[in-house]
Design a protein around this motif. Structure first.
Motif, PDB file in Angstrom:
ATOM      1  N   LYS A  96      62.234 -62.395  58.712  1.00 45.40           N
ATOM      2  CA  LYS A  96      63.262 -62.176  59.747  1.00 45.40           C
ATOM      3  C   LYS A  96      62.788 -61.109  60.738  1.00 45.40           C
ATOM      4  CE  LYS A  96      66.697 -59.284  59.059  1.00 45.40           C
ATOM      5  NZ  LYS A  96      67.148 -58.317  60.023  1.00 45.40           N
ATOM      6  N   ASN A  97      62.261 -60.007  60.226  1.00 41.56           N
ATOM      7  CA  ASN A  97      61.825 -58.920  61.111  1.00 41.56           C
ATOM      8  C   ASN A  97      60.680 -59.366  62.003  1.00 41.56           C
ATOM      9  OD1 ASN A  97      63.775 -57.274  60.101  1.00 41.56           O
ATOM     10  ND2 ASN A  97      62.438 -56.265  58.599  1.00 41.56           N
ATOM     11  N   ARG A  98      59.781 -60.182  61.442  1.00 45.42           N
ATOM     12  CA  ARG A  98      58.642 -60.680  62.213  1.00 45.42           C
ATOM     13  C   ARG A  98      59.119 -61.577  63.362  1.00 45.42           C
ATOM     14  NH1 ARG A  98      55.086 -61.275  64.909  1.00 45.42           N
ATOM     15  NH2 ARG A  98      52.967 -62.004  64.541  1.00 45.42           N
ATOM     16  N   LEU A  99      60.074 -62.454  63.042  1.00 46.11           N
ATOM     17  CA  LEU A  99      60.591 -63.370  64.074  1.00 46.11           C
ATOM     18  C   LEU A  99      61.417 -62.610  65.115  1.00 46.11           C
ATOM     19  CD1 LEU A  99      61.540 -66.380  61.793  1.00 46.11           C
ATOM     20  CD2 LEU A  99      59.685 -66.292  63.447  1.00 46.11           C
ATOM     21  N   SER A 100      62.186 -61.622  64.658  1.00 41.90           N
ATOM     22  CA  SER A 100      62.977 -60.813  65.601  1.00 41.90           C
ATOM     23  C   SER A 100      62.052 -60.121  66.585  1.00 41.90           C
ATOM     24  CB  SER A 100      63.785 -59.744  64.849  1.00 41.90           C
ATOM     25  OG  SER A 100      64.879 -60.339  64.217  1.00 41.90           O
TER      26      SER A 100
END
Ligand SMILES: O=C(O)CCC(=O)C(=O)O
Length: 208
Positions: A96-100
């Motif tokens: 999630k953090n990578r995509l955000s």
């Protein structure tokens, strides 16, 4: 097999397929080895549910399994269902953090769908629930079997097809939910499973 505890996504320096306005497909965003490891991790780790929904007055089980994960208190409603969130695992939090970071969207919710084989499907719909806001940005990561994804323009009814492969990340943003419906039709010839992760930003209750 690759351990999922060191799971990270590589940079998005991948081919981008051109699609109708609002849809962008980033291909091969993770290697097939990582996609396979993540697929099996999710099969074991997700609290899978197969809720029942009412369609044209009939109560039916949804034709797939699903799991909803989100920040605390962020319920999600569709087809008369209210889903209470499961907490983030470290692996899903990292993705999630990578995509955000990549897409500049503060994703706070994730709907995971498991299509056990080609008999499982998702009907025509738009992700236009009020809690997603007017023009949501949704990042949709595919793992496992390759499946056909269809987009249908609401006015002209023109249909666009996209073959989603394991590791592809489809971004739906702008007017994609306002102007189009999408679906994942049954494909009886597909014998393998597929897991799809849709990262979303769900509006907190006070701004809905
Ligand atoms: O499995 C897919 O690629 C489609 C998922 C989808 O339509 C959704 O989660 O709204």
């Amino acid at each position: 097999m690759q351990s999922v505890t060191d799971f990270t996504m590589p940079l998005f320096n991948t081919k981008v397929k051109s699609l109708p306005n609002g849809f962008i497909c980033h291909q091969n965003t993770i290697s097939s080895v990582k996609a396979d490891a993540l697929y099996h991790y999710l099969l074991d780790e997700c609290a899978w549910q197969q809720p029942k929904i009412v369609i044209y007055g009939k109560t039916v089980s949804i034709p797939r399994l699903q799991c909803y994960i989100a920040d605390e208190g962020l319920e999600y409603q569709y087809s008369g269902l209210t889903m209470a969130p499961e907490p983030w695992s470290a692996v899903l939090l990292a993705i999630k953090n990578r995509l955000s970071h990549t897409f500049g969207v503060p994703f706070n919710a994730l709907l995971v769908n498991w299509y056990r084989d080609g008999q499982d499907s998702m009907g025509w719909h738009s992700d236009d629930e009020p809690e997603l806001g007017r023009e949501p940005c949704i990042a949709s990561l595919s793992l496992g079997a390759s499946r056909l994804f269809k987009m249908r323009q609401k006015q002209t009814l023109q249909v666009y097809n996209l073959q989603l492969q394991s590791g592809d990340c489809l971004l739906m943003s702008g007017r994609s939910q306002l102007d189009f419906q999408h679906s994942l039709p049954k494909q009886p010839s597909v014998k393998q499973g597929r897991i799809n992760l849709t990262f979303r930003y769900v509006l907190p209750h006070h701004v809905r």
